[in-house]
Motif scaffolding. Structure first.
Motif, PDB file in Angstrom:
ATOM      1  N   GLU A  56    -113.004 128.880 -24.821  1.00  0.00           N
ATOM      2  CA  GLU A  56    -111.836 129.059 -25.671  1.00  0.00           C
ATOM      3  C   GLU A  56    -111.896 130.429 -26.332  1.00  0.00           C
ATOM      4  O   GLU A  56    -112.975 130.963 -26.590  1.00  0.00           O
ATOM      5  CB  GLU A  56    -111.740 127.965 -26.741  1.00  0.00           C
ATOM      6  CG  GLU A  56    -112.833 127.994 -27.781  1.00  0.00           C
ATOM      7  CD  GLU A  56    -112.621 126.969 -28.875  1.00  0.00           C
ATOM      8  OE1 GLU A  56    -111.505 126.412 -28.944  1.00  0.00           O
ATOM      9  OE2 GLU A  56    -113.560 126.724 -29.659  1.00  0.00           O
ATOM     10  N   ASP A  57    -110.718 130.987 -26.539  1.00  0.00           N
ATOM     11  CA  ASP A  57    -110.637 132.285 -27.207  1.00  0.00           C
ATOM     12  C   ASP A  57    -110.830 132.096 -28.715  1.00  0.00           C
ATOM     13  O   ASP A  57    -110.392 131.082 -29.277  1.00  0.00           O
ATOM     14  CB  ASP A  57    -109.285 132.937 -26.920  1.00  0.00           C
ATOM     15  CG  ASP A  57    -109.205 134.363 -27.434  1.00  0.00           C
ATOM     16  OD1 ASP A  57    -109.826 135.229 -26.818  1.00  0.00           O
ATOM     17  OD2 ASP A  57    -108.536 134.583 -28.452  1.00  0.00           O
ATOM     18  N   ALA A  58    -111.474 133.074 -29.350  1.00  0.00           N
ATOM     19  CA  ALA A  58    -111.761 132.978 -30.786  1.00  0.00           C
ATOM     20  C   ALA A  58    -110.888 133.925 -31.593  1.00  0.00           C
ATOM     21  O   ALA A  58    -111.328 134.506 -32.580  1.00  0.00           O
ATOM     22  CB  ALA A  58    -113.239 133.266 -31.037  1.00  0.00           C
ATOM     23  N   GLY A  59    -109.632 134.095 -31.152  1.00  0.00           N
ATOM     24  CA  GLY A  59    -108.724 134.975 -31.874  1.00  0.00           C
ATOM     25  C   GLY A  59    -108.958 136.441 -31.587  1.00  0.00           C
ATOM     26  O   GLY A  59    -108.733 137.291 -32.448  1.00  0.00           O
ATOM     27  N   SER A  60    -109.399 136.768 -30.373  1.00  0.00           N
ATOM     28  CA  SER A  60    -109.691 138.160 -30.026  1.00  0.00           C
ATOM     29  C   SER A  60    -108.407 138.966 -29.916  1.00  0.00           C
ATOM     30  O   SER A  60    -107.316 138.431 -29.718  1.00  0.00           O
ATOM     31  CB  SER A  60    -110.445 138.214 -28.691  1.00  0.00           C
ATOM     32  OG  SER A  60    -109.635 137.721 -27.641  1.00  0.00           O
ATOM     33  N   ALA A  61    -108.553 140.285 -30.025  1.00  0.00           N
ATOM     34  CA  ALA A  61    -107.383 141.173 -29.955  1.00  0.00           C
ATOM     35  C   ALA A  61    -106.855 141.290 -28.540  1.00  0.00           C
ATOM     36  O   ALA A  61    -105.647 141.289 -28.309  1.00  0.00           O
ATOM     37  CB  ALA A  61    -107.754 142.549 -30.499  1.00  0.00           C
ATOM     38  N   ASN A  62    -107.757 141.390 -27.561  1.00  0.00           N
ATOM     39  CA  ASN A  62    -107.332 141.599 -26.176  1.00  0.00           C
ATOM     40  C   ASN A  62    -107.238 140.324 -25.361  1.00  0.00           C
ATOM     41  O   ASN A  62    -106.783 140.358 -24.222  1.00  0.00           O
ATOM     42  CB  ASN A  62    -108.275 142.587 -25.476  1.00  0.00           C
ATOM     43  CG  ASN A  62    -108.129 143.985 -26.026  1.00  0.00           C
ATOM     44  OD1 ASN A  62    -107.087 144.330 -26.562  1.00  0.00           O
ATOM     45  ND2 ASN A  62    -109.161 144.790 -25.908  1.00  0.00           N
ATOM     46  N   GLY A  63    -107.688 139.218 -25.924  1.00  0.00           N
ATOM     47  CA  GLY A  63    -107.537 137.937 -25.246  1.00  0.00           C
ATOM     48  C   GLY A  63    -108.672 137.621 -24.284  1.00  0.00           C
ATOM     49  O   GLY A  63    -109.457 138.482 -23.877  1.00  0.00           O
ATOM     50  N   THR A  64    -108.756 136.346 -23.923  1.00  0.00           N
ATOM     51  CA  THR A  64    -109.703 135.846 -22.925  1.00  0.00           C
ATOM     52  C   THR A  64    -108.896 135.323 -21.742  1.00  0.00           C
ATOM     53  O   THR A  64    -107.919 134.581 -21.937  1.00  0.00           O
ATOM     54  CB  THR A  64    -110.581 134.731 -23.518  1.00  0.00           C
ATOM     55  OG1 THR A  64    -111.270 135.238 -24.669  1.00  0.00           O
ATOM     56  CG2 THR A  64    -111.589 134.225 -22.506  1.00  0.00           C
ATOM     57  N   PHE A  65    -109.301 135.678 -20.527  1.00  0.00           N
ATOM     58  CA  PHE A  65    -108.523 135.351 -19.337  1.00  0.00           C
ATOM     59  C   PHE A  65    -109.349 134.476 -18.394  1.00  0.00           C
ATOM     60  O   PHE A  65    -110.527 134.762 -18.145  1.00  0.00           O
ATOM     61  CB  PHE A  65    -108.095 136.627 -18.610  1.00  0.00           C
ATOM     62  CG  PHE A  65    -107.131 137.471 -19.392  1.00  0.00           C
ATOM     63  CD1 PHE A  65    -105.770 137.416 -19.137  1.00  0.00           C
ATOM     64  CD2 PHE A  65    -107.581 138.317 -20.404  1.00  0.00           C
ATOM     65  CE1 PHE A  65    -104.873 138.191 -19.870  1.00  0.00           C
ATOM     66  CE2 PHE A  65    -106.696 139.097 -21.140  1.00  0.00           C
ATOM     67  CZ  PHE A  65    -105.341 139.027 -20.864  1.00  0.00           C
ATOM     68  N   VAL A  66    -108.728 133.425 -17.900  1.00  0.00           N
ATOM     69  CA  VAL A  66    -109.345 132.553 -16.906  1.00  0.00           C
ATOM     70  C   VAL A  66    -108.553 132.675 -15.616  1.00  0.00           C
ATOM     71  O   VAL A  66    -107.359 132.361 -15.585  1.00  0.00           O
ATOM     72  CB  VAL A  66    -109.381 131.084 -17.391  1.00  0.00           C
ATOM     73  CG1 VAL A  66    -109.843 130.172 -16.266  1.00  0.00           C
ATOM     74  CG2 VAL A  66    -110.302 130.946 -18.593  1.00  0.00           C
ATOM     75  N   ASP A  67    -109.207 133.205 -14.594  1.00  0.00           N
ATOM     76  CA  ASP A  67    -108.554 133.443 -13.291  1.00  0.00           C
ATOM     77  C   ASP A  67    -107.274 134.258 -13.451  1.00  0.00           C
ATOM     78  O   ASP A  67    -106.245 133.969 -12.834  1.00  0.00           O
ATOM     79  CB  ASP A  67    -108.268 132.117 -12.582  1.00  0.00           C
ATOM     80  CG  ASP A  67    -109.547 131.373 -12.211  1.00  0.00           C
ATOM     81  OD1 ASP A  67    -110.565 132.056 -11.979  1.00  0.00           O
ATOM     82  OD2 ASP A  67    -109.532 130.131 -12.162  1.00  0.00           O
ATOM     83  N   ARG A  70    -104.141 134.515 -19.377  1.00  0.00           N
ATOM     84  CA  ARG A  70    -104.635 134.484 -20.751  1.00  0.00           C
ATOM     85  C   ARG A  70    -104.581 133.060 -21.284  1.00  0.00           C
ATOM     86  O   ARG A  70    -103.545 132.386 -21.173  1.00  0.00           O
ATOM     87  CB  ARG A  70    -103.799 135.405 -21.630  1.00  0.00           C
ATOM     88  CG  ARG A  70    -104.319 135.529 -23.057  1.00  0.00           C
ATOM     89  CD  ARG A  70    -103.691 136.698 -23.765  1.00  0.00           C
ATOM     90  NE  ARG A  70    -104.251 136.899 -25.093  1.00  0.00           N
ATOM     91  CZ  ARG A  70    -104.067 137.984 -25.830  1.00  0.00           C
ATOM     92  NH1 ARG A  70    -103.326 138.982 -25.353  1.00  0.00           N
ATOM     93  NH2 ARG A  70    -104.619 138.093 -27.025  1.00  0.00           N
ATOM     94  N   ILE A  71    -105.673 132.592 -21.854  1.00  0.00           N
ATOM     95  CA  ILE A  71    -105.736 131.215 -22.332  1.00  0.00           C
ATOM     96  C   ILE A  71    -105.339 131.144 -23.795  1.00  0.00           C
ATOM     97  O   ILE A  71    -105.553 132.076 -24.569  1.00  0.00           O
ATOM     98  CB  ILE A  71    -107.144 130.610 -22.114  1.00  0.00           C
ATOM     99  CG1 ILE A  71    -108.204 131.403 -22.897  1.00  0.00           C
ATOM    100  CG2 ILE A  71    -107.489 130.580 -20.636  1.00  0.00           C
ATOM    101  CD1 ILE A  71    -109.591 130.792 -22.836  1.00  0.00           C
ATOM    102  N   GLU A  72    -104.762 130.006 -24.174  1.00  0.00           N
ATOM    103  CA  GLU A  72    -104.323 129.773 -25.554  1.00  0.00           C
ATOM    104  C   GLU A  72    -105.174 128.734 -26.256  1.00  0.00           C
ATOM    105  O   GLU A  72    -105.156 128.632 -27.471  1.00  0.00           O
ATOM    106  CB  GLU A  72    -102.852 129.332 -25.570  1.00  0.00           C
ATOM    107  CG  GLU A  72    -101.888 130.330 -24.941  1.00  0.00           C
ATOM    108  CD  GLU A  72    -101.834 131.642 -25.702  1.00  0.00           C
ATOM    109  OE1 GLU A  72    -102.159 131.650 -26.904  1.00  0.00           O
ATOM    110  OE2 GLU A  72    -101.484 132.669 -25.086  1.00  0.00           O
ATOM    111  N   SER A  84    -112.647 136.434 -17.801  1.00  0.00           N
ATOM    112  CA  SER A  84    -112.683 137.865 -18.107  1.00  0.00           C
ATOM    113  C   SER A  84    -112.674 138.062 -19.616  1.00  0.00           C
ATOM    114  O   SER A  84    -111.776 137.576 -20.304  1.00  0.00           O
ATOM    115  CB  SER A  84    -111.485 138.589 -17.479  1.00  0.00           C
ATOM    116  OG  SER A  84    -111.519 138.476 -16.066  1.00  0.00           O
ATOM    117  N   ILE A  85    -113.672 138.778 -20.114  1.00  0.00           N
ATOM    118  CA  ILE A  85    -113.792 139.123 -21.532  1.00  0.00           C
ATOM    119  C   ILE A  85    -113.952 140.630 -21.603  1.00  0.00           C
ATOM    120  O   ILE A  85    -115.038 141.168 -21.386  1.00  0.00           O
ATOM    121  CB  ILE A  85    -114.985 138.405 -22.183  1.00  0.00           C
ATOM    122  CG1 ILE A  85    -114.797 136.885 -22.121  1.00  0.00           C
ATOM    123  CG2 ILE A  85    -115.177 138.856 -23.615  1.00  0.00           C
ATOM    124  CD1 ILE A  85    -115.974 136.098 -22.645  1.00  0.00           C
ATOM    125  N   GLY A  86    -112.861 141.326 -21.882  1.00  0.00           N
ATOM    126  CA  GLY A  86    -112.912 142.785 -21.827  1.00  0.00           C
ATOM    127  C   GLY A  86    -113.275 143.231 -20.422  1.00  0.00           C
ATOM    128  O   GLY A  86    -112.664 142.823 -19.435  1.00  0.00           O
TER     129      GLY A  86
END
Length: 752
Positions: A56-67, A70-72, A84-86
């Motif tokens: 799960e994303d922790a409120g990052s600026a650029n987001g966390t992506f799965v395949d 961008r996940i919510e 993908s994390i950065g």
């Protein structure tokens, strides 16, 4: 047990067992630290839900992506999932897959200093780059404990000058001579290579500066310690210091009188002084004696305390500075952003730049890659530059140097809060400069002093042209009906003198063009329609405060409107309109961000790149102005509405994009590139079709399109005809009918 496989930007892999919850981010308090590539301080969290690995994303600026998406919220990971994390990628290690054997990295042997040879710091062997291994942060030691680790150096073979001596592992008693600027790290391109996974590729730097050696950390993953204390700024070394790179320790020594050792005030004890190299050993023995006495006293106190109090609880194991809780961190970030917006706002007069600087940079410290924080920082820098230019301009005006003052004032951009304030004060100075320069221009020309006349005439025209129309400045195009360039004459007699003198001195000079100085141009006359705007908003919104906020936005006070909505959101009595306030504030903030992006692109002469953010801003502006009515209105009805009640931001976007694209397109026409010019004219027409200059540019494109059409019709073969039709479309403009004619001809000529 699930295992995460982390791929670093350099291609290396690292495995991490997932037994519970695992936090990932840039800050050292995370379970896994990823220090590069657009990672937020607290970026994401991996955890187990039963036997399923989740992310799960922790409120990052650029987001966390799965395949690639961008996940919510919490998202399950499968055997082939790519997270993908950065610039990093994370996947699950397959249970059936055995770990690939690690390639043996050849260790570059660093020879100790012997006789006349220096340590070999560089080698042709370039080992495969690998990621820095994260190590727990070591709790701080006392300086005396660090000093006690020193080993006795060999009596001979020591080079003269400052050195580092290894204290641990394969580097024990190896010597590195320090000179000029030297980089310490694991990489093959450094001066002192310490090939250990805890050392970053470029870890730290040592610089000989003014008779001293200065140590600085280069943003290493595990940090640099000096006598057990983290190095956060440049630190001067003194003999006996222990420096730690990752987990490797070295001692700083100096056997030469060239560098005079000086004690740092923060580390010096009472009576701790250095008188020269002869006293170094004695001073070290004194320090060790003090340390021994201190340790003995501490042990004695501990024994007595244990007997009196009982067994002590084991100390908590620390792994580094604790991260601020997520909620507190977000609240601190929002507070800093809000203060930054408030202090940059001109609603209460001029922006408070000193306070804005602290607030804006505090937000960047919390989240360096936050887009709004960076946009606000850029706005602060622009406001600061405009204020400095205005201060210099005022000083020059007080000294009655109006021409020099106007040079500074011309640097003030329309985006600055003081722009309109200054704009009303510069016309008097401009008129005075025009009067004196114009008189000199006329006098020198009458006396035949053309070389002296030219710069004075040009200075006059530089300011006079700001209030002149295109028809007054430039002859019409030669191909316009009933007009020719030879029939045109300047209405301003001084302009006529300038052109004559210029041609006399340089017959081959290119046509002169006026350089627009926005602050010196007369402001457009827009009637005050704020009451009409208030009545418009009141038709759909009953809350008078919300209506007032929208009026603020409409007149161009977006930052003030956003702050007012935030205050409404904080009042429990306004709970009925909290959702509306949140929605409006989000739209207003996004309008400001997109407008800033577009203006940045235009300032960099990238007008095409400004199209997307400006269109996004106009779409949001339409939602703010028309809400649900926008879907019911025809394009003509919208056009009529905006002709009466367009917002400041819509007007600014249309004017800046239209005028900017037209001016750049006109230069391209002069350079003989009508294709590129018409691309910009098309863009100008899409944003600002009511402007007469833009309409003139579009007319030029229509002439080019007709010429290309005739050329296609005159072509002999089918292929040439069809290719010619494609060339026609380069000059086609929306609504000119060219595209429809091309489509008909393509059917007639059977073009594919």
């Amino acid at each position: 047990m699930a295992t995460l496989v982390i791929r670093f930007p350099d291609g290396t892999l690292q495995e991490q067992a997932l037994t519970g919850s695992l936090t990932v981010g840039r800050a050292s308090g995370n379970d896994v630290v990823l220090p590069e590539g657009g990672v937020s301080r607290r970026h994401a969290r991996f955890f187990l839900e039963g036997t399923t690995a989740m992310v799960e994303d922790a409120g990052s600026a650029n987001g966390t992506f799965v395949d690639g998406e961008r996940i919510e919220g919490p998202t399950p990971m499968g055997a082939r999932t790519q997270v993908s994390i950065g610039d990093y990628e994370v996947s699950l290690k397959s249970a059936r897959r055995t770990a690939a054997p690690k390639a043996r990295v050849p260790q570059r042997e660093t020879q100790p200093f012997d006789r006349q040879e220096e340590t070999s710091h560089r080698d042709a062997t370039r080992p495969r780059p690998r990621a820095t291994k994260m190590v727990p942060v070591v709790s701080n030691h006392a300086a005396g404990v660090a000093l006690a680790k020193q080993t006795k150096p060999p009596a001979s073979g020591v080079p003269a000058g400052p050195i580092l001596r290894g204290l641990t592992g394969p580097w024990l008693n190896k010597v590195f001579l320090l000179k000029e600027v030297m980089v310490v790290g694991r990489g093959a391109d450094v001066d002192i290579q310490l090939d250990d996974d805890s050392v970053s590729r470029r870890h730290a730097e040592l610089e000989e500066r003014g008779g001293a050696v200065v140590l600085r950390d280069l943003g290493s993953a595990n940090g640099t310690l000096l006598n057990g204390e983290p190095v956060a700024e440049d630190m001067e070394l003194v003999p006996g210091d222990i420096v730690q790179f990752g987990v490797l320790e070295v001692a700083f020594e100096n056997s030469s009188g060239a560098l005079v050792p000086r004690r740092r005030a923060a580390l010096a004890g009472a009576g701790d002084t250095f008188t020269g190299d002869d006293d170094e050993a004695s001073a070290r023995r004194k320090r060790l004696l003090k340390v021994g006495i201190g340790v003995a006293l501490v042990l004695l106190v501990a024994v007595v305390a244990k007997l009196m109090i009982g067994p002590a609880k084991p100390p908590a194991v620390t792994t580094g500075p604790a991260l601020m809780p997520v909620a507190d961190e977000k609240a601190a970030l929002e507070k800093a952003l809000g203060e930054c917006r408030q202090y940059l706002s001109a609603s209460n007069g001029e922006p408070e730049l000193d306070k804005a600087e602290k607030a804006c940079y505090r937000a960047l410290e919390l989240e360096p890659i936050h887009p709004e924080a960076n946009a606000l920082k850029n706005k602060y820098l622009l406001e600061r530059a405009c204020g400095l230019a205005w201060a210099k301009g005022q000083k020059e005006m007080q000294l009655q140097r109006e021409a020099s003052a106007l040079q500074y004032i011309a640097e003030i951009q329309p985006q600055c809060a003081i722009y309109f304030k200054v704009k009303t004060q510069v016309f008097q100075a401009m008129n005075e400069v025009k009067a004196t320069a114009g008189a000199d221009c006329k006098r020198y020309n009458a006396n035949g002093n053309y070389a002296q006349a030219l710069p004075r005439c040009e200075q006059y025209m530089k300011f006079a042209c700001q209030t002149m129309s295109e028809e007054e400045l430039y002859p019409p195009l030669a191909d316009e009906v009933g007009k020719g360039s030879k029939t045109w004459r300047p209405k301003d007699p001084l302009y006529a003198i300038f052109l004559k003198v210029r041609e006399r001195l340089d017959p081959e000079a290119p046509p002169w063009r006026c350089t627009p100085i926005p602050i010196l141009q007369p402001p457009p006359k827009e009637p005050d329609r704020s009451e009409a705007a208030r009545a418009h908003f009141a038709k759909r919104i009953k809350d008078p405060e919300i209506v007032s906020v929208l009026v603020k936005y409409w007149v161009g006070k977006g930052n003030e409107a956003s702050l007012a909505l935030a205050k409404i959101r904080e009042r429990p009595s306004k709970a009925a309109v909290h959702a509306l306030a949140d929605s409006l504030r989000n739209s207003i903030d996004n309008v400001l961000a997109f407008v800033s992006q577009g203006r940045t692109a235009i300032s960099q002469d990238k007008h095409v790149d400004a199209e997307r953010p400006f269109l996004e801003a106009l779409q949001l502006d339409e939602g703010l102005m028309l809400a649900d009515d926008a879907e019911k209105m025809t394009p003509d009805e919208k056009r009529d509405f905006y002709a009466k009640l367009r917002s400041y931001y819509r007007y600014s976007i249309q004017r800046e994009m239209g005028e900017g694209c037209y001016l750049k397109g006109r230069l391209l026409i002069e350079r003989g590139d009508p294709r590129a010019a018409c691309k910009l004219y098309r863009l100008a027409y899409a944003f600002y079709r009511e402007n007469s200059d833009v309409t003139t540019g579009i007319g030029r494109c229509t002439i080019e399109a007709e010429a290309a059409f005739r050329k296609a019709e005159a072509a002999s073969g089918k292929a040439e005809k069809c290719e010619g039709l494609n060339a026609v479309l380069v000059f086609a403009i929306e609504g000119d009918g060219i595209a429809a004619r091309v489509a008909e001809k393509k059917v007639e000529w059977k073009c594919e």
